[in-house]
Design an enzyme around this catalytic site. Structure first.
Site, short mmCIF file in Angstrom:
data_model
loop_
_atom_site.label_atom_id
_atom_site.label_comp_id
_atom_site.label_asym_id
_atom_site.label_seq_id
_atom_site.Cartn_x
_atom_site.Cartn_y
_atom_site.Cartn_z
CG ASP A 1 5.21 11.58 -0.22
OD1 ASP A 1 4.40 11.69 -1.15
OD2 ASP A 1 4.98 10.87 0.79
CG ASP B 1 2.69 15.82 -0.26
OD1 ASP B 1 3.12 15.18 0.70
OD2 ASP B 1 2.16 15.30 -1.25
CG HIS C 1 1.02 4.78 2.04
ND1 HIS C 1 0.45 5.86 1.41
CD2 HIS C 1 0.31 3.69 1.64
CE1 HIS C 1 -0.55 5.44 0.66
NE2 HIS C 1 -0.65 4.13 0.78
CD GLU D 1 3.71 9.15 4.21
OE1 GLU D 1 2.54 8.84 4.51
OE2 GLU D 1 4.13 9.20 3.04
CB ALA D 2 0.00 13.79 7.97
CG ASP E 1 5.29 7.38 -0.59
OD1 ASP E 1 5.43 6.20 -0.98
OD2 ASP E 1 4.35 7.75 0.15
P1 AMP Z 1 0.84 9.22 1.10
O1 AMP Z 1 1.78 10.28 0.62
O2 AMP Z 1 -0.04 8.64 0.07
O3 AMP Z 1 1.66 8.19 1.81
O4 AMP Z 1 -0.13 9.90 2.15
C1 AMP Z 1 0.26 10.95 2.98
C2 AMP Z 1 -0.61 10.94 4.20
O5 AMP Z 1 -1.97 10.98 3.80
C3 AMP Z 1 -0.50 9.74 5.10
O6 AMP Z 1 0.59 9.84 5.99
C4 AMP Z 1 -1.82 9.82 5.84
O7 AMP Z 1 -1.80 10.78 6.84
C5 AMP Z 1 -2.77 10.30 4.77
N1 AMP Z 1 -3.44 9.18 4.09
C6 AMP Z 1 -3.08 8.57 2.95
N2 AMP Z 1 -3.93 7.59 2.62
C7 AMP Z 1 -4.86 7.56 3.60
C8 AMP Z 1 -6.03 6.77 3.85
N3 AMP Z 1 -6.40 5.81 3.01
N4 AMP Z 1 -6.74 7.05 4.96
C9 AMP Z 1 -6.39 8.02 5.81
N5 AMP Z 1 -5.30 8.80 5.63
C10 AMP Z 1 -4.55 8.58 4.54
MG MG Z 2 3.72 9.39 1.17
#
Ligand code: AMP
Ligand code: MG
Length: 384
Positions: free
Chosen positions: A120, A219, A276, A122-123, A281
């Site tokens: 998973d 991902d 997140h 993060e970006a 995650d």
């Molecule tokens: P997650 O696996 O849901 O934590 O999301 C992975 C990545 O998606 C995060 O590190 C963000 O770069 C991007 N991301 C997730 N949700 C959002 C959001 N609501 N707005 C902008 N970027 C998001």
């Molecule tokens: Mg995540």
């Protein structure tokens, strides 16, 4: 019907009246052409399948309290919503009866890998920015031993972004990642190398087979794909196919695709750690996989990276756009933006597909509509 009547000494006693009902229903409702292919091919011809279908019919009639009592009686996990409890009990009987009848289920009964590798990313991100050039800043990989059905190891590293080295406040708040954590980290290509070294140390892809598992298609298709382009490195071969866990979950428990917290809640579990945070995650996604395998789910890759030719992309997206347009959220959103819904949704679908570059693999309950919604949701970064 009380659960004690339903099953004594773990043997199912099915009342005659219900057997007759079931048979009548079966005859009138299912023509041979409507039957699944495996049934037409005679793969379910063993009488044990008829018995199982009767047992399933009885399980379907139980209330939630009765299902929980039945789970307790069978020493199964009693947590989770009604449909999940049903699936759990059905799987218990399926396993038991097939073993007793010495029948191998046609679709295989076990996840055909030594390990699942749950990733998973993060970006970097900004609030409400479409087409943002995400760079991977956290790279966790959780190793689930399929045989033991538990987490046995993990890889974790932060990555230093080069295009946008300064994390936005939004990104820090969302992911919990600090500026100093990324400042002191290696750049993505080096982190990928250490991750692949770790994979080698686990014999992944050599002596041990594995499947990558992620929450949704993004991902691998968006973050890893985009990062490899930005870093000018080849997309790793091992990441070309993956398990979209949302999709596997929805197919297995017969529900709509949903986010991690909902999947856990339906299973009667809670999210451990911070949402997140890539590592948390991934650990929670791993718990969902573990639970699904305990409930009898066979986990296999169901999506893969592909390069669409412009023609294929146009053909596919025009096919699915019409279906997507009927989706009320998109129409509502477009109405509020006072745009022509047809034009806007079509542009989004094309952009989402070209950007995400995935193809889905046949899974009999999959719908194109849901795939498109998944892609659009993420393309617009409205994932959670
Ligand atoms: P997650 O696996 O849901 O934590 O999301 C992975 C990545 O998606 C995060 O590190 C963000 O770069 C991007 N991301 C997730 N949700 C959002 C959001 N609501 N707005 C902008 N970027 C998001
Ligand atoms: Mg995540």
């Amino acid at each position: 019907m009380a659960s004690s009547e339903f099953c004594q000494d773990k043997e199912v006693k099915v009342p005659l009246s219900s057997i007759q009902n079931q048979q009548t229903e079966h005859r009138t409702e299912v023509s041979s052409l409507q039957k699944p292919k495996a049934v037409r091919d005679g793969q379910y011809s063993d009488p044990v399948y008829k018995k199982l279908s009767l047992i399933n019919g009885e399980i379907n009639k139980l209330t939630k309290d009765q299902l929980q009592a039945k789970c307790a009686e069978l020493r199964l996990d009693t947590r989770g919503m009604k449909d999940i409890l049903k699936k759990r009990i059905k799987n218990y009987y399926k396993r038991k009866k097939l073993m007793k009848a010495r029948v191998h289920p046609p679709e295989g009964s076990k996840t055909p890998y030594d390990y699942l590798l749950v990733i998973d990313f993060e970006a970097t991100c900004e609030e409400d920015v479409e087409n943002y050039n995400h760079e991977i800043i956290e790279f966790p990989a959780i190793l689930v031993d399929v045989q033991q059905n538990k987490i046995v190891d993990e890889f974790h590293s932060y990555c230093r972004p080069l295009l946008n080295p300064q994390l936005s406040k939004f990104c820090c708040n969302l992911t919990g990642i600090t500026q100093s954590q990324v400042d002191t980290a290696d750049s993505f290509p080096l982190v990928l190398k250490s991750m692949e070294k770790w994979m080698e140390s686990q014999c992944l892809g050599s002596e041990r087979s594995f499947a990558v598992a992620t929450d949704g298609p993004w991902d691998m298709s968006r973050f890893l794909n985009g990062q490899c382009s930005l870093s000018d490195i080849t997309f790793p071969q091992w990441a070309r196919r993956w398990v979209n866990v949302r999709k596997t979950y929805a197919n297995f428990y017969q529900c709509r695709r949903t986010k991690i917290t909902n999947m856990l809640e339906n299973l009667g579990l809670t999210f451990e750690g911070n949402l997140h945070c890539g590592r948390d995650d991934a650990r929670n996604i791993a718990q969902i996989c573990i639970r699904m395998m305990e409930d009898g789910c066979v986990i296999r890759p169901n999506e893969e990276l592909r390069c669409w030719t412009p023609g294929e992309l146009r053909a596919y997206s025009s096919d699915v756009t019409t279906a997507t347009l009927t989706h009320s959220n998109i129409c509502e959103e477009n109405k509020s933006k006072k745009k022509s819904p047809r034009k806007s949704a079509s542009v989004d679908v094309v952009s989402a597909f070209s950007c995400l570059a995935i193809t889905t693999q046949a899974d009999h309950n999959d719908s194109d509509q849901e795939d498109v919604e998944d892609l659009l949701q993420y393309y617009r970064l409205q994932k959670s």
